[in-house]
Scaffold this motif. Sequence first.
Motif, PDB file in Angstrom:
ATOM      1  N   THR A 132       0.871  -1.144   0.054  1.00 46.93           N
ATOM      2  CA  THR A 132       0.108   0.001   0.088  1.00 46.93           C
ATOM      3  C   THR A 132       0.882   1.182  -0.025  1.00 46.93           C
ATOM      4  O   THR A 132       2.073   1.356   0.120  1.00 46.93           O
ATOM      5  N   LEU A 133       0.229   2.506  -0.102  1.00 44.93           N
ATOM      6  CA  LEU A 133       0.875   3.793   0.015  1.00 44.93           C
ATOM      7  C   LEU A 133       1.656   3.862   1.085  1.00 44.93           C
ATOM      8  O   LEU A 133       2.763   4.481   1.333  1.00 44.93           O
ATOM      9  N   ASP A 134       1.190   3.334   2.337  1.00 46.30           N
ATOM     10  CA  ASP A 134       1.583   3.431   3.599  1.00 46.30           C
ATOM     11  C   ASP A 134       2.744   2.842   3.674  1.00 46.30           C
ATOM     12  O   ASP A 134       3.818   2.943   4.495  1.00 46.30           O
ATOM     13  N   GLU A 135       2.807   1.571   2.910  1.00 47.10           N
ATOM     14  CA  GLU A 135       3.927   0.398   3.397  1.00 47.10           C
ATOM     15  C   GLU A 135       5.155   0.543   2.288  1.00 47.10           C
ATOM     16  O   GLU A 135       6.279   0.236   2.458  1.00 47.10           O
ATOM     17  N   LEU A 136       4.914   1.495   1.094  1.00 48.44           N
ATOM     18  CA  LEU A 136       5.932   1.719   0.074  1.00 48.44           C
ATOM     19  C   LEU A 136       7.136   2.435   0.681  1.00 48.44           C
ATOM     20  O   LEU A 136       8.159   1.914   0.241  1.00 48.44           O
ATOM     21  N   PRO A 137       6.837   3.367   1.246  1.00 46.76           N
ATOM     22  CA  PRO A 137       7.983   3.996   2.127  1.00 46.76           C
ATOM     23  C   PRO A 137       9.287   3.096   2.775  1.00 46.76           C
ATOM     24  O   PRO A 137      10.395   3.498   2.739  1.00 46.76           O
ATOM     25  N   GLY A 138       8.709   1.948   3.121  1.00 50.12           N
ATOM     26  CA  GLY A 138       9.658   1.063   3.980  1.00 50.12           C
ATOM     27  C   GLY A 138      10.604   0.494   2.985  1.00 50.12           C
ATOM     28  O   GLY A 138      11.778  -0.177   3.436  1.00 50.12           O
ATOM     29  N   LEU A 139      10.626   0.620   1.538  1.00 51.18           N
ATOM     30  CA  LEU A 139      11.624   0.071   0.547  1.00 51.18           C
ATOM     31  C   LEU A 139      12.485   1.270   0.328  1.00 51.18           C
ATOM     32  O   LEU A 139      13.363   1.012  -0.474  1.00 51.18           O
ATOM     33  N   VAL A 140      12.037   2.480   0.503  1.00 50.51           N
ATOM     34  CA  VAL A 140      12.949   3.875   0.085  1.00 50.51           C
ATOM     35  C   VAL A 140      14.011   3.806   1.011  1.00 50.51           C
ATOM     36  O   VAL A 140      13.849   3.688   2.299  1.00 50.51           O
ATOM     37  N   LEU A 141      15.218   4.493   0.418  1.00 51.44           N
ATOM     38  CA  LEU A 141      16.223   5.040   1.275  1.00 51.44           C
ATOM     39  C   LEU A 141      15.801   5.843   2.228  1.00 51.44           C
ATOM     40  O   LEU A 141      15.063   6.935   1.922  1.00 51.44           O
ATOM     41  N   PRO A 142      16.312   5.838   3.501  1.00 57.78           N
ATOM     42  CA  PRO A 142      15.675   6.880   4.396  1.00 57.78           C
ATOM     43  C   PRO A 142      15.754   8.256   3.965  1.00 57.78           C
ATOM     44  O   PRO A 142      14.872   9.181   4.212  1.00 57.78           O
ATOM     45  N   GLU A 143      16.768   8.943   3.387  1.00 61.14           N
ATOM     46  CA  GLU A 143      17.011  10.088   2.878  1.00 61.14           C
ATOM     47  C   GLU A 143      16.239  10.425   1.844  1.00 61.14           C
ATOM     48  O   GLU A 143      15.881  11.876   1.551  1.00 61.14           O
ATOM     49  N   ASP A 144      15.466   9.496   1.184  1.00 59.29           N
ATOM     50  CA  ASP A 144      14.715   9.832  -0.051  1.00 59.29           C
ATOM     51  C   ASP A 144      13.169   9.568   0.456  1.00 59.29           C
ATOM     52  O   ASP A 144      12.114  10.149  -0.415  1.00 59.29           O
ATOM     53  N   ARG A 145      12.793   9.315   1.704  1.00 58.93           N
ATOM     54  CA  ARG A 145      11.422   9.052   2.009  1.00 58.93           C
ATOM     55  C   ARG A 145      10.766  10.403   2.048  1.00 58.93           C
ATOM     56  O   ARG A 145       9.587  10.401   1.686  1.00 58.93           O
ATOM     57  N   PRO A 146      11.151  11.588   2.724  1.00 58.94           N
ATOM     58  CA  PRO A 146      10.530  12.544   2.513  1.00 58.94           C
ATOM     59  C   PRO A 146       9.929  13.198   1.258  1.00 58.94           C
ATOM     60  O   PRO A 146       9.188  13.664   1.106  1.00 58.94           O
ATOM     61  N   LYS A 147      11.043  12.965   0.306  1.00 64.80           N
ATOM     62  CA  LYS A 147      10.761  13.359  -1.134  1.00 64.80           C
ATOM     63  C   LYS A 147       9.427  12.333  -1.465  1.00 64.80           C
ATOM     64  O   LYS A 147       8.491  12.991  -2.099  1.00 64.80           O
ATOM     65  N   LEU A 148       9.409  11.028  -1.297  1.00 64.99           N
ATOM     66  CA  LEU A 148       8.401  10.394  -1.676  1.00 64.99           C
ATOM     67  C   LEU A 148       6.872  10.820  -1.140  1.00 64.99           C
ATOM     68  O   LEU A 148       6.001  11.033  -1.495  1.00 64.99           O
ATOM     69  N   THR A 149       7.166  11.098   0.419  1.00 68.53           N
ATOM     70  CA  THR A 149       5.918  11.469   0.973  1.00 68.53           C
ATOM     71  C   THR A 149       5.574  12.705   0.513  1.00 68.53           C
ATOM     72  O   THR A 149       4.058  12.902   0.138  1.00 68.53           O
ATOM     73  N   GLU A 150       6.413  13.459  -0.044  1.00 69.19           N
ATOM     74  CA  GLU A 150       5.752  14.879  -0.385  1.00 69.19           C
ATOM     75  C   GLU A 150       5.084  14.693  -1.967  1.00 69.19           C
ATOM     76  O   GLU A 150       4.236  15.503  -2.168  1.00 69.19           O
ATOM     77  N   MET A 151       5.841  13.895  -2.643  1.00 69.58           N
ATOM     78  CA  MET A 151       5.207  13.465  -4.076  1.00 69.58           C
ATOM     79  C   MET A 151       3.849  13.064  -3.769  1.00 69.58           C
ATOM     80  O   MET A 151       2.860  13.545  -4.508  1.00 69.58           O
ATOM     81  N   VAL A 152       3.600  11.908  -3.093  1.00 75.86           N
ATOM     82  CA  VAL A 152       2.331  11.332  -2.864  1.00 75.86           C
ATOM     83  C   VAL A 152       1.292  12.192  -2.395  1.00 75.86           C
ATOM     84  O   VAL A 152       0.227  12.315  -2.482  1.00 75.86           O
ATOM     85  N   THR A 153       1.700  12.971  -1.127  1.00 75.94           N
ATOM     86  CA  THR A 153       0.717  14.087  -0.555  1.00 75.94           C
ATOM     87  C   THR A 153       0.235  14.907  -1.311  1.00 75.94           C
ATOM     88  O   THR A 153      -1.141  15.266  -1.692  1.00 75.94           O
ATOM     89  N   ALA A 154       1.145  15.687  -2.384  1.00 78.46           N
ATOM     90  CA  ALA A 154       0.729  16.516  -3.118  1.00 78.46           C
ATOM     91  C   ALA A 154      -0.052  15.892  -4.534  1.00 78.46           C
ATOM     92  O   ALA A 154      -1.192  16.591  -4.947  1.00 78.46           O
ATOM     93  N   CYS A 155      -0.134  14.714  -4.649  1.00 84.52           N
ATOM     94  CA  CYS A 155      -0.735  14.191  -5.758  1.00 84.52           C
ATOM     95  C   CYS A 155      -2.176  13.871  -5.093  1.00 84.52           C
ATOM     96  O   CYS A 155      -3.337  14.218  -5.720  1.00 84.52           O
ATOM     97  N   LEU A 156      -2.302  13.237  -4.026  1.00 86.02           N
ATOM     98  CA  LEU A 156      -3.698  12.909  -3.406  1.00 86.02           C
ATOM     99  C   LEU A 156      -4.408  14.204  -2.947  1.00 86.02           C
ATOM    100  O   LEU A 156      -5.572  14.071  -3.089  1.00 86.02           O
TER     101      LEU A 156
END
Length: 246
Positions: A132-156
């Motif tokens: 799920t979208l909540d589980e996806l950041p678990g695969l992402v490098l820690p330094e890139d997680r804020p970027k992914l969160t910002e991307m998904v939040t802006a989209c939704l």
Amino acid sequence: MPSPVSADHPAAQPPGRGSVEALIRQTRRLKGDVDAVRRDSRGDGADPEERWQRALYDLALRQLNDIDAHLAQLRDGPPPGPARPAPPPAAPDGSLLARVGSAEWNLLTDRATWSAELYRILGLDPAGPALTLDELPGLVLPEDRPKLTEMVTACLVDAKPIDDEFRVVRPDGTVRTVHMMGEPVLGADGGTTSMWAVLRDVSELRRSQRTLSETRDSLHRHRRRERSGHRGAAGPQGAVPPPWHG
């Protein structure tokens, strides 16, 4: 996967088969021309400028190969498959099949649907559930997680399209760079009901670009040394002696 448009805006008609075929022919002709020039200009690799040129040709060919494969997919249409992907056969290393996947996250049912290729990209078992979208950041490098969160939040929340990349760590420990393009799917009331995305493994492309950057830097250093050497050789001969010299 549903069309990434709102209920009030129908999707545009896809390009005709003939126009896509024409684009494929043009791309393949260009690939042949670039490859021919690359072969003609190949030297022994001792010259920094030759190394830079070779890296640039390789990068251009890699991008043209991807364009060719993408156009072929557009011509052939999406492959049929079950809603729950079965374990696929291993794809050849570096093939487009192993580097482009798709996903949809339904916000109403909290269910994720992935293509088999996305499992390959992330190194996950296709028999397992899609993250799920909540589980996806678990695969992402820690330094890139804020970027992914910002991307998904802006989209939704703001209905902004996604067009960016991040790095993931696969279960075998390898790090891959993934480029993500996606959009929200809007319901009749204008609210976001789901999000779709196409994810592409661009690790090899980024590696080619780094090689190009390194060879370019090496060429610049080589030219600076050459200019310094010429100035050093000409300096004493053309120098004006100080007034106290005589």
